[in-house]
Scaffold this motif. Structure first.
Motif, mmCIF file in Angstrom:
data_model
loop_
_atom_site.group_PDB
_atom_site.id
_atom_site.type_symbol
_atom_site.label_atom_id
_atom_site.label_comp_id
_atom_site.label_asym_id
_atom_site.label_seq_id
_atom_site.Cartn_x
_atom_site.Cartn_y
_atom_site.Cartn_z
ATOM 1 N N HIS A 54 0.860 -1.185 0.000
ATOM 2 C CA HIS A 54 0.000 0.000 0.000
ATOM 3 C C HIS A 54 0.892 1.229 0.000
ATOM 4 O O HIS A 54 1.920 1.242 0.661
ATOM 5 C CB HIS A 54 -0.857 0.048 1.265
ATOM 6 C CG HIS A 54 -1.795 -1.098 1.404
ATOM 7 N ND1 HIS A 54 -3.126 -1.012 1.076
ATOM 8 C CD2 HIS A 54 -1.599 -2.363 1.837
ATOM 9 C CE1 HIS A 54 -3.711 -2.171 1.297
ATOM 10 N NE2 HIS A 54 -2.814 -3.012 1.764
ATOM 11 N N ALA A 65 -0.922 10.623 -6.681
ATOM 12 C CA ALA A 65 -1.343 9.215 -6.788
ATOM 13 C C ALA A 65 -1.012 8.674 -8.170
ATOM 14 O O ALA A 65 -0.542 7.545 -8.317
ATOM 15 C CB ALA A 65 -2.840 9.089 -6.499
ATOM 16 N N ASP A 66 -1.221 9.502 -9.211
ATOM 17 C CA ASP A 66 -0.869 9.090 -10.578
ATOM 18 C C ASP A 66 0.605 8.740 -10.670
ATOM 19 O O ASP A 66 0.983 7.715 -11.227
ATOM 20 C CB ASP A 66 -1.127 10.246 -11.557
ATOM 21 C CG ASP A 66 -2.568 10.237 -12.033
ATOM 22 O OD1 ASP A 66 -3.255 9.234 -11.746
ATOM 23 O OD2 ASP A 66 -2.980 11.227 -12.667
ATOM 24 N N ASP A 113 1.693 5.486 -8.975
ATOM 25 C CA ASP A 113 1.135 4.227 -9.474
ATOM 26 C C ASP A 113 2.187 3.498 -10.310
ATOM 27 O O ASP A 113 2.218 3.600 -11.533
ATOM 28 C CB ASP A 113 -0.118 4.513 -10.296
ATOM 29 C CG ASP A 113 -0.833 3.214 -10.655
ATOM 30 O OD1 ASP A 113 -0.370 2.137 -10.227
ATOM 31 O OD2 ASP A 113 -1.847 3.290 -11.363
ATOM 32 N N ARG A 114 3.039 2.775 -9.634
ATOM 33 C CA ARG A 114 4.127 2.050 -10.292
ATOM 34 C C ARG A 114 3.923 0.565 -10.092
ATOM 35 O O ARG A 114 3.208 0.131 -9.187
ATOM 36 C CB ARG A 114 5.484 2.473 -9.700
ATOM 37 C CG ARG A 114 5.792 3.952 -9.878
ATOM 38 C CD ARG A 114 6.030 4.282 -11.335
ATOM 39 N NE ARG A 114 5.740 5.688 -11.606
ATOM 40 C CZ ARG A 114 6.668 6.603 -11.873
ATOM 41 N NH1 ARG A 114 7.940 6.267 -11.878
ATOM 42 N NH2 ARG A 114 6.318 7.841 -12.127
ATOM 43 N N VAL A 154 2.644 -1.828 -6.935
ATOM 44 C CA VAL A 154 1.822 -1.152 -5.927
ATOM 45 C C VAL A 154 0.401 -1.698 -6.036
ATOM 46 O O VAL A 154 -0.190 -1.681 -7.115
ATOM 47 C CB VAL A 154 1.813 0.377 -6.137
ATOM 48 C CG1 VAL A 154 0.917 1.052 -5.097
ATOM 49 C CG2 VAL A 154 3.232 0.938 -6.081
ATOM 50 N N ILE A 165 -3.325 2.604 -3.544
ATOM 51 C CA ILE A 165 -2.837 3.938 -3.163
ATOM 52 C C ILE A 165 -3.935 4.628 -2.368
ATOM 53 O O ILE A 165 -5.106 4.614 -2.763
ATOM 54 C CB ILE A 165 -2.471 4.765 -4.415
ATOM 55 C CG1 ILE A 165 -1.328 4.061 -5.168
ATOM 56 C CG2 ILE A 165 -2.060 6.184 -4.033
ATOM 57 C CD1 ILE A 165 -0.988 4.690 -6.498
ATOM 58 N N ASP A 224 -0.886 -0.600 -11.940
ATOM 59 C CA ASP A 224 -2.344 -0.473 -12.039
ATOM 60 C C ASP A 224 -2.998 -0.629 -10.656
ATOM 61 O O ASP A 224 -3.837 -1.484 -10.425
ATOM 62 C CB ASP A 224 -2.904 -1.494 -13.032
ATOM 63 C CG ASP A 224 -2.484 -2.922 -12.689
ATOM 64 O OD1 ASP A 224 -1.814 -3.096 -11.648
ATOM 65 O OD2 ASP A 224 -2.836 -3.839 -13.458
ATOM 66 N N ALA A 225 -2.542 0.193 -9.769
ATOM 67 C CA ALA A 225 -3.048 0.157 -8.397
ATOM 68 C C ALA A 225 -4.450 0.753 -8.326
ATOM 69 O O ALA A 225 -4.825 1.582 -9.159
ATOM 70 C CB ALA A 225 -2.113 0.955 -7.489
ATOM 71 N N THR A 226 -5.199 0.325 -7.342
ATOM 72 C CA THR A 226 -6.458 1.008 -7.069
ATOM 73 C C THR A 226 -6.139 2.275 -6.280
ATOM 74 O O THR A 226 -5.215 2.284 -5.464
ATOM 75 C CB THR A 226 -7.393 0.135 -6.214
ATOM 76 O OG1 THR A 226 -6.703 -0.184 -4.999
ATOM 77 C CG2 THR A 226 -7.762 -1.144 -6.930
ATOM 78 N N VAL A 227 -6.875 3.327 -6.555
ATOM 79 C CA VAL A 227 -6.671 4.578 -5.812
ATOM 80 C C VAL A 227 -7.930 4.865 -5.004
ATOM 81 O O VAL A 227 -9.039 4.859 -5.559
ATOM 82 C CB VAL A 227 -6.378 5.754 -6.776
ATOM 83 C CG1 VAL A 227 -6.178 7.041 -5.996
ATOM 84 C CG2 VAL A 227 -5.145 5.450 -7.637
#
Ligand SMILES: Cc1cc2nc3c(=O)[nH]c(=O)nc-3n(C[C@H](O)[C@H](O)[C@H](O)COP(=O)(O)OP(=O)(O)OC[C@H]3O[C@@H](n4cnc5c(N)ncnc54)[C@H](O)[C@@H]3O)c2cc1C
Lengths: 264, 318
Positions: free
Chosen positions: B38, B50-51, B54-55, B58, B61, B166-169
């Motif tokens: 996280h 957050a953008d 996003d690596r 991850v 976020i 492609d993490a969830t934010v």
């Protein structure tokens, strides 16, 4: 106003040393007042010199040997000192920031200072955390890495500069009581005068055991265990110039000419 | 299956590089623990950050929109709540000045062990961290007894995370008790302006505590003159008032990128190296063959500067 300065004696390692188990063989160590704490002591003494009725108390956690460095703080103008120690503490292999904060919190509870100054970090273990951990333990406000301090006349707030990275300072007001961790360069620490050194001998230095301050060492969380200590493998692939000073200087001169930064 | 929470850092509208290094460190640790990574960011332009955060690797976020700039009282509260909400075993924060300003408070507040300035993280049934002692002369490994801890991570030890992910934010609604905010940040000030900008210099001669006394600085000034180099220094020289602040190289001073950097009587502490490791060629003159500066030097002279420097002046003046 009462200012408490936490100080510690740090071990300094010379160029040559040998490891002995999980530490450095004592023969290669010298002990001195932590560099950052020296600036914290100076800041407190300057506050005392500038204001009426400011008492400066220094507190340390350390064995009897550390009284030497504590006396230095007294010689520079602190009024009295407290040294917390007992042998059970020597058994902890890592005196981590949480443990130090717990011990110092008991001292703060006793002394009830308006301001606590600590060094940013210790030159030996460099945790850089005890001051802020202490603030949280005693529920004081805090600021870390302070390189300018102005205590308001009402003793209700302190205006500080926090030295951030890259030549930027943050300007912050901190409510008192507070713990501030002091960065080098905030002042110009004095040398102890002969008179100061003489006077320091007669200033009170109270030794308190963990019992005295109401801490049960067995209940202290011994959360960190040192498992290995070693000399880091050198990552050096530097070309080392050999020879006497004249020869190495010549080789460096040639290199600089090669690199085109000086005329060959 | 221990989850990791890494808290990013930003200042004056920009995400700091340490944040993306922290993502790498966090990913390394999460891979070892088998847990999720996280990432959180508190305050400022959180959506934009957050953008950028996003690596690859991850999982989630968490953005906490509260104020523009770092305030440690806000960060302490928000991060403590987040640790509980995501049930993170390990909290990672950069060992930056701001990391030092709140991570110890969070550890104390959550009653978790704290290890700072870590340079290595190994998890195998339990966490072992690597730290330096005595200014880098010695390294040690430390076992962390509990399976949950707060760790501050040394800047520039892990590479920046590059690949997109492609993490969830999700925005996290921290409840901040304003009554417990006892510090007010009023602004920032740039220091270290002045006559020279060592950041622009192509050839730097830099002096450290090995010079011993103020009057000896003249020797290094003579050398810089003879070489046509710009004079710079490590922090103690500036703290002592022997050279002005605008000459300080390092984490809290200037970052320099000359073609050649000659470090004279400088040990190579991490905060100094942060400012000069980008020099193309690094030369060190130091009596201690094991000084950390030799780890990054390309060329070295292990000798007394008071013997070498006069000879060098003579060599170049011919
Ligand atoms: C938050 C924070 C920020 C910091 N920011 C910076 C920063 O921006 N820049 C910075 O430089 N530091 C910074 N520091 C301080 C840093 O940790 C070190 O204390 C500092 O860099 C040490 O400076 P030095 O190498 O000159 O001195 P030392 O570490 O004392 O080294 C002196 C060296 O000189 C050598 N020597 C001694 N005599 C001789 C001789 N006769 N001939 C040759 N060599 C000799 C010794 O072997 C030794 O290696 C910061 C610290 C903190 C906590």
């Amino acid at each position: 106003m009462k200012v408490l300065v936490t100080v510690k004696e740090v071990a300094v390692v010379g160029d040559e040393f040998e490891l002995d188990g999980l530490g450095i063989d004592d023969r290669y160590l010298t002990y001195e007042l932590n560099e950052w704490d020296d600036y914290a002591v100076e800041e407190a003494v300057q506050l005392a010199e500038a204001g009426d009725d400011v008492e400066v108390v220094v507190a340390t956690i350390g064995p009897e040997r550390s009284e030497e460095t504590v006396r230095q703080a007294l010689a520079k103008g602190a009024d009295r000192a407290i040294r917390v120690w007992d042998d059970s503490l020597a058994d902890l292999d890592v005196l981590d920031p949480a443990t130090k904060a717990t011990l110092l919190a008991a001292v703060v509870a006793d002394e009830d200072p308006d301001l606590v100054l600590t060094g940013v970090q210790g030159g030996d273990d460099a945790y850089g955390a005890t001051g802020v951990a202490l603030a949280r333990e005693v529920d004081y406000a805090w600021a870390a890495v302070v390189n300018d301090l102005d205590v308001g006349d009402d003793h209700e707030t302190a205006a500080v500069h926090r030295e951030l990275e890259g030549g930027v300072e943050e300007l912050t007001d901190v409510d008192l009581p507070a713990v501030l961790t002091i960065q080098t360069g905030i002042n110009d620490p004095r040398y102890a005068s002969l008179r100061g050194i003489r006077q320091a001998q007669s200033k009170p230095l109270d030794v308190r055991t963990t019992d005295d301050i109401g801490i049960d060492v067995a209940a202290l969380d011994d959360a960190l265990t040192l498992t290995d200590v070693y000399e880091p493998e050198t990552e050096s692939d530097a070309t080392v110039f050999e020879g006497d000073a004249g020869e190495t200087a010549d080789q460096l001169g040639d290199l600089l000419a090669d690199k085109g930064v000086v005329d060959g | 299956m221990s989850d990791v929470l890494a808290v990013a850092e930003h200042r004056q509208g920009e995400l700091r590089d340490v944040s993306l290094e922290l993502v790498t460190a966090g990913r390394d640790l999460a891979e070892q623990t088998g847990g999720d990574l996280h990432v959180a960011v508190v305050g400022g332009a959180v959506d934009e950050y957050a953008d950028a955060l996003d690596r690859e690797g991850v999982d989630a976020i968490h953005t906490v929109a509260h104020g523009d700039e770092f305030n440690h009282d806000v960060s302490t509260q928000a991060v403590e709540q987040l640790v509980a909400a995501v049930d993170a075993a390990f909290l990672l924060v950069p060992h930056s000045v701001n990391g030092m300003d709140y991570a110890p408070a969070v550890a104390a507040g959550l009653d978790r062990p704290l290890a700072t300035d870590v340079v290595g993280l190994d998890y195998d049934d339990g966490l072992t961290v690597t730290r330096e002692l005595y200014g880098g002369k010695v390294e040690g490994t430390v076992d962390v007894e509990d399976d949950w801890a707060v760790l501050t991570v040394r800047p520039a030890e892990w590479p920046v995370a590059e690949e997109p992910g492609d993490a969830t934010v999700e925005s996290f609604d921290a409840s901040i008790d304003d009554g417990a905010v006892r510090t007010t940040v009023n602004g920032f000030e740039e220091v270290a302006g002045g006559d020279v900008d060592i950041g622009e210099a192509e050839f730097i001669v830099s002096v450290g505590r090995g010079i011993d006394e103020e009057e000896n600085i003249a020797l290094i000034e003579d050398l810089a003159d003879a070489l046509g180099a710009t004079l710079a220094a490590s922090r103690p020289i500036v703290d002592n008032g022997w050279l002005p602040k605008n000459r300080q190289v390092g984490q809290s001073g200037k970052v320099v990128t000359p073609d050649v950097y000659i470090a004279i009587g400088i040990s190579g502490a991490v905060q100094h190296v942060a400012g000069m490791k980008g020099a193309e060629t690094i030369v060190a003159i130091n009596t201690d063959p094991d000084a950390p500066i030799f780890d990054i030097a390309d060329y070295g002279i292990v000798d007394d500067l008071f013997d070498v420097v006069p000879e060098l002046i003579e060599t170049v003046e011919g």
